[in-house]
Motif scaffolding. Structure first.
Motif, mmCIF file in Angstrom:
data_model
loop_
_atom_site.group_PDB
_atom_site.id
_atom_site.type_symbol
_atom_site.label_atom_id
_atom_site.label_comp_id
_atom_site.label_asym_id
_atom_site.label_seq_id
_atom_site.Cartn_x
_atom_site.Cartn_y
_atom_site.Cartn_z
ATOM 1 N N ALA A 29 0.846 -1.202 0.000
ATOM 2 C CA ALA A 29 0.000 0.000 0.000
ATOM 3 C C ALA A 29 0.874 1.243 0.000
ATOM 4 O O ALA A 29 1.954 1.250 0.585
ATOM 5 C CB ALA A 29 -0.898 0.005 1.228
ATOM 6 N N LYS A 30 0.386 2.286 -0.686
ATOM 7 C CA LYS A 30 1.091 3.565 -0.722
ATOM 8 C C LYS A 30 0.156 4.659 -0.245
ATOM 9 O O LYS A 30 -1.044 4.597 -0.464
ATOM 10 C CB LYS A 30 1.554 3.898 -2.140
ATOM 11 C CG LYS A 30 2.761 3.131 -2.584
ATOM 12 C CD LYS A 30 3.271 3.680 -3.888
ATOM 13 C CE LYS A 30 4.574 2.988 -4.241
ATOM 14 N NZ LYS A 30 5.188 3.594 -5.404
ATOM 15 N N VAL A 60 -1.209 -9.768 9.578
ATOM 16 C CA VAL A 60 -0.276 -10.064 8.491
ATOM 17 C C VAL A 60 -1.020 -10.753 7.347
ATOM 18 O O VAL A 60 -0.810 -10.420 6.176
ATOM 19 C CB VAL A 60 0.902 -10.941 8.984
ATOM 20 C CG1 VAL A 60 1.790 -11.345 7.829
ATOM 21 C CG2 VAL A 60 1.705 -10.195 10.034
ATOM 22 N N LYS A 61 -1.915 -11.668 7.683
ATOM 23 C CA LYS A 61 -2.687 -12.354 6.640
ATOM 24 C C LYS A 61 -3.574 -11.379 5.890
ATOM 25 O O LYS A 61 -3.724 -11.468 4.672
ATOM 26 C CB LYS A 61 -3.529 -13.478 7.259
ATOM 27 C CG LYS A 61 -2.693 -14.655 7.712
ATOM 28 C CD LYS A 61 -3.542 -15.725 8.325
ATOM 29 C CE LYS A 61 -2.675 -16.894 8.758
ATOM 30 N NZ LYS A 61 -3.467 -18.004 9.262
ATOM 31 N N LYS A 97 -5.487 -5.763 2.174
ATOM 32 C CA LYS A 97 -6.589 -5.036 2.811
ATOM 33 C C LYS A 97 -6.068 -4.075 3.871
ATOM 34 O O LYS A 97 -6.303 -4.242 5.065
ATOM 35 C CB LYS A 97 -7.573 -6.022 3.416
ATOM 36 C CG LYS A 97 -8.088 -6.983 2.375
ATOM 37 C CD LYS A 97 -9.465 -7.437 2.642
ATOM 38 C CE LYS A 97 -9.939 -8.218 1.437
ATOM 39 N NZ LYS A 97 -11.000 -9.089 1.721
ATOM 40 N N VAL A 98 -5.335 -3.065 3.408
ATOM 41 C CA VAL A 98 -4.759 -2.063 4.302
ATOM 42 C C VAL A 98 -4.911 -0.685 3.663
ATOM 43 O O VAL A 98 -4.894 -0.559 2.438
ATOM 44 C CB VAL A 98 -3.282 -2.395 4.617
ATOM 45 C CG1 VAL A 98 -2.437 -2.360 3.380
ATOM 46 C CG2 VAL A 98 -2.719 -1.474 5.658
ATOM 47 N N ASN A 99 -5.112 0.334 4.502
ATOM 48 C CA ASN A 99 -5.300 1.697 4.013
ATOM 49 C C ASN A 99 -4.441 2.642 4.853
ATOM 50 O O ASN A 99 -4.580 2.693 6.067
ATOM 51 C CB ASN A 99 -6.777 2.080 4.102
ATOM 52 C CG ASN A 99 -7.068 3.397 3.457
ATOM 53 O OD1 ASN A 99 -6.180 4.113 3.019
ATOM 54 N ND2 ASN A 99 -8.335 3.741 3.390
ATOM 55 N N LEU A 100 -3.573 3.406 4.181
ATOM 56 C CA LEU A 100 -2.683 4.336 4.869
ATOM 57 C C LEU A 100 -3.141 5.784 4.766
ATOM 58 O O LEU A 100 -2.472 6.688 5.257
ATOM 59 C CB LEU A 100 -1.277 4.262 4.249
ATOM 60 C CG LEU A 100 -0.524 2.958 4.349
ATOM 61 C CD1 LEU A 100 0.773 3.042 3.566
ATOM 62 C CD2 LEU A 100 -0.241 2.610 5.774
ATOM 63 N N LYS A 101 -4.274 6.024 4.129
ATOM 64 C CA LYS A 101 -4.664 7.382 3.747
ATOM 65 C C LYS A 101 -4.673 8.385 4.895
ATOM 66 O O LYS A 101 -4.136 9.472 4.780
ATOM 67 C CB LYS A 101 -6.030 7.360 3.067
ATOM 68 C CG LYS A 101 -6.268 8.552 2.172
ATOM 69 C CD LYS A 101 -7.534 8.403 1.379
ATOM 70 C CE LYS A 101 -7.260 7.587 0.144
ATOM 71 N NZ LYS A 101 -8.411 7.423 -0.699
ATOM 72 N N GLU A 102 -5.267 8.080 6.014
ATOM 73 C CA GLU A 102 -5.388 9.034 7.124
ATOM 74 C C GLU A 102 -4.399 8.748 8.247
ATOM 75 O O GLU A 102 -4.523 9.308 9.337
ATOM 76 C CB GLU A 102 -6.819 8.992 7.689
ATOM 77 C CG GLU A 102 -7.882 9.407 6.708
ATOM 78 C CD GLU A 102 -7.754 10.865 6.276
ATOM 79 O OE1 GLU A 102 -7.414 11.715 7.122
ATOM 80 O OE2 GLU A 102 -7.980 11.139 5.087
ATOM 81 N N SER A 137 -7.971 -4.178 7.654
ATOM 82 C CA SER A 137 -9.269 -4.851 7.773
ATOM 83 C C SER A 137 -9.128 -6.170 8.513
ATOM 84 O O SER A 137 -8.114 -6.860 8.372
ATOM 85 C CB SER A 137 -9.850 -5.115 6.384
ATOM 86 O OG SER A 137 -10.069 -3.902 5.723
ATOM 87 N N PRO A 138 -10.131 -6.559 9.286
ATOM 88 C CA PRO A 138 -10.075 -7.853 9.979
ATOM 89 C C PRO A 138 -9.982 -8.994 8.969
ATOM 90 O O PRO A 138 -10.608 -8.960 7.917
ATOM 91 C CB PRO A 138 -11.396 -7.913 10.742
ATOM 92 C CG PRO A 138 -11.858 -6.512 10.850
ATOM 93 C CD PRO A 138 -11.325 -5.804 9.640
#
Length: 155
Positions: A10-11, A36-37, A43-48, A66-67
Motif C-alpha cells: 500500500a502507498k 499479516v494475513k 486489505k490495508v489503508n494508509l490514507k489518514e 481490515s479484519p
C-alpha cells in the motif's frame, strides 16, 4: 521496487501532495498473525494514518488493516495503534526533530521485505494551500510539455 525481494502492498499517495518530505526511514511494525494475513490480501489503508512518539517509542495511528475474513476472536481492532520498530538512535533523532515546529511523521508506504512487513516513514512538513497549487501547476505544465513533444515526434 519489486526487485530485491520487496513487494509494495500500500502507498499513501496523498502524503506527497499534503507534505514536503524531508527524510525517510525504514521501520518494522509490530503485528499479529491475522493482521499479516490481511495485509497479504492487500486489505490495508494508509490514507489518514500518521505516526507519533510516546514514551520514547514510535507508534502509527489510524492505519486501517481490515479484519481477516477467516479469523475468529484473534482479529484485532482495525484502527488500533501499532508500534513501529526503529533503532534507539533513530528515535532520539526523530524526537529532536519533532520538537522543532511543523514536523510530523507520516507513513508513505507499507511493503514486504522478504517475509517481514516494513513501513516507509517520512519526516515531513505540511504544505500550505499555495504550495499545493504551485505543485499541481508545475505537474500540469510538465505533462503538457511531454504531450507536445510526443505529438511533435509522431508527426
Amino acid at each position: 521496487m519489486e526487485s530485491k525481494g520487496i513487494k509494495v502492498i500500500a502507498k499513501n499517495k496523498k502524503a506527497r501532495h499534503e507534505y514536503f518530505i524531508e527524510d525517510t526511514y525504514e521501520a518494522g511494525i509490530e503485528l499479529y498473525g491475522t493482521e499479516v494475513k490481511s495485509i497479504r490480501a492487500g486489505k490495508v489503508n494508509l490514507k489518514e494514518s500518521h505516526a507519533d512518539i510516546k514514551n520514547g517509542e514510535v507508534f502509527v495511528f489510524n492505519m486501517h488493516i481490515s479484519p481477516y475474513e477467516m479469523g475468529n476472536i484473534n482479529n484485532k481492532d482495525p484502527l488500533r495503534m501499532r508500534k513501529l520498530l526503529l533503532h534507539k538512535s533513530e528515535i532520539r533523532k526523530l524526537i529532536g526533530l519533532k520538537q522543532q515546529q511543523g514536523y510530523t511523521l507520516v507513513p508513505l508506504s507499507l511493503y514486504f521485505k522478504g517475509s517481514k512487513v516494513k513501513v516507509e516513514l517520512a519526516l515531513a512538513v505540511g504544505k500550505k494551500i499555495h504550495d499545493k497549487r504551485h505543485a499541481l501547476a508545475s505537474k500540469d505544465a510538465t505533462r503538457r510539455m511531454a504531450r507536445a513533444m510526443r505529438q511533435e515526434r509522431d508527426e
